[in-house]
Scaffold this active site. Sequence first.
Site, short mmCIF file in Angstrom:
data_model
loop_
_atom_site.label_atom_id
_atom_site.label_comp_id
_atom_site.label_asym_id
_atom_site.label_seq_id
_atom_site.Cartn_x
_atom_site.Cartn_y
_atom_site.Cartn_z
N CYS A 45 0.84 -1.21 0.00
CA CYS A 45 0.00 0.00 0.00
C CYS A 45 0.88 1.26 0.00
O CYS A 45 1.59 1.52 0.96
CB CYS A 45 -0.90 -0.06 1.24
SG CYS A 45 -1.69 1.48 1.68
N CYS A 48 0.18 3.70 2.82
CA CYS A 48 0.68 3.16 4.08
C CYS A 48 2.18 3.45 4.23
O CYS A 48 2.65 3.79 5.31
CB CYS A 48 0.47 1.64 4.15
SG CYS A 48 -1.25 1.14 4.06
#
Length: 119
Positions: A45, A48
């Site tokens: 991600c 993230c």
Amino acid sequence: MTTDTASDAEPTTTEEPIHIDGADQLNDVVGRHDIVLTDFYADWCGPCQMLEPVVETLAAETNAAVAKVDVDANQQLAQSYGVRGVPTLILFADGKQVEEIVGVKGEADLRALIQSYAE
């Protein structure tokens, strides 16, 4: 000769994020710390990865413990908290879930949120 078993245990300091493996460990961390910012993330991600230095700074500079949960390795735990997207941050105060933030937030916003529960 003394044996230091604490080095094998999870760190008691909150200056670095605590990597969580399972619901029992998360419950233990939440039970031992007044404020816990839990970062549900995935290695693949992009947002993230952008958030990672922010949560590391918050772990080092605030009185909150920071827990990191890899949603791919802990799918049931993520489902139990209703995590549908990453990153999702869940803030616990005094053992109870008090906030949920989906997506990337700035360090100042997250720091202010932590401080609002630290008083």
